[in-house]
Design a protein around this motif. Structure first.
Motif, PDB file in Angstrom:
ATOM      1  N   SER A   1      -4.260   3.767  11.176  1.00 56.09           N
ATOM      2  CA  SER A   1      -5.395   3.311  11.980  1.00 56.09           C
ATOM      3  C   SER A   1      -6.698   3.384  11.186  1.00 56.09           C
ATOM      4  CB  SER A   1      -5.502   4.123  13.271  1.00 56.09           C
ATOM      5  OG  SER A   1      -5.805   5.469  12.987  1.00 56.09           O
ATOM      6  N   VAL A   2      -6.843   4.400  10.354  1.00 54.91           N
ATOM      7  CA  VAL A   2      -8.050   4.509   9.521  1.00 54.91           C
ATOM      8  C   VAL A   2      -8.097   3.369   8.516  1.00 54.91           C
ATOM      9  CG1 VAL A   2      -9.169   5.893   7.734  1.00 54.91           C
ATOM     10  CG2 VAL A   2      -8.338   6.984   9.806  1.00 54.91           C
ATOM     11  N   LEU A   3      -6.974   3.121   7.845  1.00 52.95           N
ATOM     12  CA  LEU A   3      -6.936   2.055   6.846  1.00 52.95           C
ATOM     13  C   LEU A   3      -7.121   0.688   7.481  1.00 52.95           C
ATOM     14  CD1 LEU A   3      -4.040   3.320   4.557  1.00 52.95           C
ATOM     15  CD2 LEU A   3      -6.487   3.333   4.067  1.00 52.95           C
ATOM     16  N   SER A   4      -6.554   0.473   8.657  1.00 59.24           N
ATOM     17  CA  SER A   4      -6.748  -0.803   9.347  1.00 59.24           C
ATOM     18  C   SER A   4      -8.208  -1.001   9.725  1.00 59.24           C
ATOM     19  CB  SER A   4      -5.872  -0.872  10.601  1.00 59.24           C
ATOM     20  OG  SER A   4      -4.526  -0.902  10.243  1.00 59.24           O
ATOM     21  N   GLY A   5      -8.863   0.093  10.137  1.00 61.75           N
ATOM     22  CA  GLY A   5     -10.287   0.000  10.472  1.00 61.75           C
ATOM     23  C   GLY A   5     -11.124  -0.340   9.256  1.00 61.75           C
TER      24      GLY A   5
ATOM     25  N   VAL B   1       5.169   0.945  -2.063  1.00 61.70           N
ATOM     26  CA  VAL B   1       3.835   0.397  -2.330  1.00 61.70           C
ATOM     27  C   VAL B   1       3.476  -0.647  -1.276  1.00 61.70           C
ATOM     28  CG1 VAL B   1       2.510  -1.040  -3.932  1.00 61.70           C
ATOM     29  CG2 VAL B   1       3.804   0.909  -4.788  1.00 61.70           C
ATOM     30  N   LEU B   2       4.400  -1.560  -0.997  1.00 63.07           N
ATOM     31  CA  LEU B   2       4.108  -2.611  -0.015  1.00 63.07           C
ATOM     32  C   LEU B   2       3.979  -2.036   1.394  1.00 63.07           C
ATOM     33  CD1 LEU B   2       6.337  -5.515  -1.357  1.00 63.07           C
ATOM     34  CD2 LEU B   2       3.863  -5.230  -1.560  1.00 63.07           C
ATOM     35  N   ALA B   3       4.757  -1.013   1.715  1.00 67.07           N
ATOM     36  CA  ALA B   3       4.617  -0.368   3.024  1.00 67.07           C
ATOM     37  C   ALA B   3       3.255   0.310   3.142  1.00 67.07           C
ATOM     38  CB  ALA B   3       5.735   0.641   3.234  1.00 67.07           C
ATOM     39  N   GLY B   4       2.809   0.933   2.057  1.00 64.89           N
ATOM     40  CA  GLY B   4       1.491   1.554   2.071  1.00 64.89           C
ATOM     41  C   GLY B   4       0.379   0.532   2.243  1.00 64.89           C
ATOM     42  N   VAL B   5       0.499  -0.583   1.558  1.00 69.89           N
ATOM     43  CA  VAL B   5      -0.510  -1.635   1.680  1.00 69.89           C
ATOM     44  C   VAL B   5      -0.480  -2.238   3.085  1.00 69.89           C
ATOM     45  CG1 VAL B   5      -1.211  -3.920   0.848  1.00 69.89           C
ATOM     46  CG2 VAL B   5      -0.558  -2.154  -0.771  1.00 69.89           C
TER      47      VAL B   5
ATOM     48  N   CYS C   1      -2.884  -1.220   5.761  1.00 72.09           N
ATOM     49  CA  CYS C   1      -4.246  -1.772   5.767  1.00 72.09           C
ATOM     50  C   CYS C   1      -4.336  -3.073   6.545  1.00 72.09           C
ATOM     51  CB  CYS C   1      -4.715  -2.014   4.336  1.00 72.09           C
ATOM     52  SG  CYS C   1      -4.918  -0.513   3.397  1.00 72.09           S
ATOM     53  N   GLY C   2      -3.215  -3.672   6.864  1.00 73.22           N
ATOM     54  CA  GLY C   2      -3.221  -4.907   7.635  1.00 73.22           C
ATOM     55  C   GLY C   2      -2.536  -6.053   6.913  1.00 73.22           C
ATOM     56  N   ALA C   3      -2.545  -7.194   7.585  1.00 71.78           N
ATOM     57  CA  ALA C   3      -1.835  -8.369   7.077  1.00 71.78           C
ATOM     58  C   ALA C   3      -2.511  -8.971   5.849  1.00 71.78           C
ATOM     59  CB  ALA C   3      -1.712  -9.414   8.179  1.00 71.78           C
TER      60      ALA C   3
END
Length: 111
Positions: A13-17, A74-78, A81-83
């Motif tokens: 949620s923090v990264l998406s924000g 890596v891709l799961a971590g990215v 952050c969102g689409a």
């Protein structure tokens, strides 16, 4: 209902924000991460292939699983952050692949 780790959900949620507040920066970061991950993934393919050609399928399969697992992480971590950053990371992965394949073709001896 899916079970999630509380820390992972909070980080997501923090990264998406952050990605929503600065989409261009998030996309640029995703692109850079994708290029770096793609370069590592495709450059290690040469070593992985050499192991198979040397008749060492055990270490080769282990390295292949490691390569795929790290790329997935890596891709799961990215993706947290969102689409947009995830799409940029995928584009970076393809750019790295293109560059490495181009370099490998130039290095091949001409017949």
């Amino acid at each position: 209902m899916t079970a999630t780790l509380p820390g992972l959900a909070a980080a997501g949620s923090v990264l998406s924000g952050l990605a929503a507040a600065h989409p261009v920066a998030a996309a640029a970061g995703g692109l850079a991460i994708g290029i770096a991950a793609g370069a590592a993934y495709f450059l290690s393919l040469r070593f992985n292939t050499a192991l198979y050609l040397q008749g060492r399928p055990g270490p080769a399969a282990g390295l292949q699983l490691l390569r795929l697992g790290l790329l997935a992480l890596v891709l799961a971590g990215v993706s947290l952050c969102g689409a947009l950053p995830l799409l940029a990371a995928a584009a970076g992965l393809l750019l790295a692949r293109r560059q490495i394949v181009r370099r490998a073709r130039r290095a091949e001896p001409q017949s």
